[in-house]
Scaffold this active site. Structure first.
Site, PDB file in Angstrom:
ATOM      1  N   PRO A 112       0.818  -1.208   0.000  1.00 19.94           N
ATOM      2  CA  PRO A 112       0.000   0.000   0.000  1.00 19.94           C
ATOM      3  C   PRO A 112       0.856   1.264   0.000  1.00 19.94           C
ATOM      4  CG  PRO A 112      -0.571  -1.427   1.864  1.00 19.94           C
ATOM      5  CD  PRO A 112       0.573  -2.069   1.160  1.00 19.94           C
ATOM      6  N   LEU A 117       4.810   0.986   4.887  1.00 25.54           N
ATOM      7  CA  LEU A 117       5.441  -0.285   4.508  1.00 25.54           C
ATOM      8  C   LEU A 117       6.551  -0.097   3.460  1.00 25.54           C
ATOM      9  CD1 LEU A 117       2.435  -2.806   4.330  1.00 25.54           C
ATOM     10  CD2 LEU A 117       3.916  -2.259   6.269  1.00 25.54           C
ATOM     11  N   ASP A 164      14.635   2.762   4.902  1.00 24.08           N
ATOM     12  CA  ASP A 164      13.755   2.042   3.978  1.00 24.08           C
ATOM     13  C   ASP A 164      14.503   1.485   2.773  1.00 24.08           C
ATOM     14  OD1 ASP A 164      11.875   3.180   5.639  1.00 24.08           O
ATOM     15  OD2 ASP A 164      10.488   3.644   4.005  1.00 24.08           O
TER      16      ASP A 164
HETATM   17  O1  PMV Z   1       6.158   5.809   6.564  1.00 23.12           O
HETATM   18  P1  PMV Z   1       7.503   5.572   6.001  1.00 23.12           P
HETATM   19  O2  PMV Z   1       7.730   4.178   5.546  1.00 23.12           O
HETATM   20  O3  PMV Z   1       7.873   6.621   4.957  1.00 23.12           O
HETATM   21  O4  PMV Z   1       8.558   5.756   7.201  1.00 23.12           O
HETATM   22  C1  PMV Z   1       8.922   7.010   7.701  1.00 23.12           C
HETATM   23  C2  PMV Z   1       9.908   6.784   8.809  1.00 23.12           C
HETATM   24  C3  PMV Z   1      10.354   8.059   9.508  1.00 23.12           C
HETATM   25  O5  PMV Z   1      11.274   7.662  10.507  1.00 23.12           O
HETATM   26  C4  PMV Z   1       9.191   8.764  10.170  1.00 23.12           C
HETATM   27  C5  PMV Z   1      11.033   9.036   8.552  1.00 23.12           C
HETATM   28  C6  PMV Z   1      12.354   8.538   8.007  1.00 23.12           C
HETATM   29  O6  PMV Z   1      12.765   9.051   6.941  1.00 23.12           O
HETATM   30  O7  PMV Z   1      13.028   7.718   8.639  1.00 23.12           O
END
Ligand code: PMV
Length: 337
Positions: A112, A117, A164
């Site tokens: 999604p 995720l 990520d």
């Molecule tokens: O929601 P996502 O998968 O874009 O995760 C963001 C994670 C944060 O720590 C809030 C921001 C980041 O860039 O690490």
């Protein structure tokens, strides 16, 4: 024609705090974005995207990358998807020293969008791998991770951690602290994901935490405490035998730390009623622990449960649109053809 896929991820611990130099532990999950790339004779980019997790929508645009498609899906989603694909193409052109390379690109995703995720990271990682191979260049996973980070950094105006993209490229559980990224060998953690059908605005949520931290010393302490939770959790993971099933003790301890982490994220204002309700449904069903994953505001929670109970309970929870078991993916970016 080349085809690559890359996994999404859940945060076991540490989102938001990772922005301030604390460690985080994201884990890749067996839900993938698949990118197909065909070289063109001209320098145009044509993209067809299908987000399988959102009842499917198809976006097609031909011509310059500046053009936007005229389709009936939320503009933000289209712009976001196109922005990440453009950035991946730029990285591939740079890596292959082919600034005028054009491509027909198809994106199919089981992840999604904007739901915590790592959908954008998976698309960028798979896109860079497929487009560079299409140009005859083979990059290492480390280089794909680095280029994918730079692509996300550009699209998100400098607001991106390496978490990520590194996790999607390498697979498995990883530990990220600033620029230091490494794999952690872990037993197979039994993740269950609940999805409320919505999405959070990562930029806005990150800015909200930044403002709270600037205003209140105890908010800054809260962010540091999340770092302490991550350090406690990773100690437990280092002690575990990666080749055996996780012990009951390990699951209980990780679950407790996940619950703690969610409480602190909630205090920082990044949870939501739907995320909290899903977290409580999972806990009441017997999960070892549950927390939001990613930026928050809406989207997904992750729970630890080796039985089917949590998934079943989530499916009967009004706020939950989809619930699924998410196996730890140990492979990362993968050549499909
Ligand atoms: O929601 P996502 O998968 O874009 O995760 C963001 C994670 C944060 O720590 C809030 C921001 C980041 O860039 O690490």
């Amino acid at each position: 024609m080349t085809v690559s896929s890359a996994p999404g991820k859940v945060y076991l611990f540490g989102e938001h705090a990772v922005v301030y130099g604390e460690p985080a532990v994201p884990c890749a999950i067996e839900r993938r974005a698949t990118v197909t790339v065909d070289a063109r004779a001209d320098d145009h980019i044509r993209v067809q995207a299908r987000d399988l997790s959102l009842d499917g929508f198809t976006v097609e645009y031909a011509g310059d990358t500046a053009e936007r498609p005229d389709v009936d899906v939320p503009e933000g989603l289209v712009d976001a998807a196109m922005g990440y694909i453009d950035a991946a193409v730029e990285q591939a052109r740079d890596a292959a020293d082919a600034p005028d390379a054009g491509f027909d690109i198809t994106v199919e995703s089981e992840i999604p969008l904007g739901a915590g995720l790592g959908s954008s990271a998976a698309v960028v990682v798979a896109g860079i791998d497929a487009a560079t191979r299409e140009l005859g260049v083979e990059l290492s996973k480390d280089e794909i991770a680095d280029r994918a980070y730079r692509a996300e950094y550009d699209v998100q105006d400098g607001q991106a951690s390496r978490a990520d993209t590194f996790c999607s490229a390498m697979g498995g559980a990883v530990r990220v602290e600033g620029d230091d990224c490494r794999r952690i060998e872990t037993p197979n953690l039994p993740f269950v994901v609940g999805f409320d059908g919505g999405a959070g605005d990562t930029g806005e949520l990150v800015a909200g935490v930044r403002d709270l931290r600037a205003e209140y010393g105890f908010a800054a302490d809260t962010v540091e405490s999340i770092g302490d939770i991550v350090r406690a959790g990773e100690e437990r993971l280092y002690d575990a035998d990666p080749d055996s099933e996780p012990t009951a003790d390990l699951l209980a301890e990780l679950g407790r730390l996940m619950d703690f982490d969610h409480g602190l994220l909630e205090a920082l204002g990044v949870s939501s009623r739907t995320l909290d309700n899903m977290v409580w449904a999972a806990r009441e069903a017997g999960a070892h622990g549950a927390k939001l994953t990613g930026a928050g505001g809406g989207g997904c929670i992750v729970a630890l449960d080796e039985t089917p109970e949590t998934r079943t309970a989530l499916r009967y929870t009004a706020e939950c649109r989809d619930a699924f078991r998410a196996e730890l993916d140990r492979e990362g970016v993968r050549v499909e053809s």
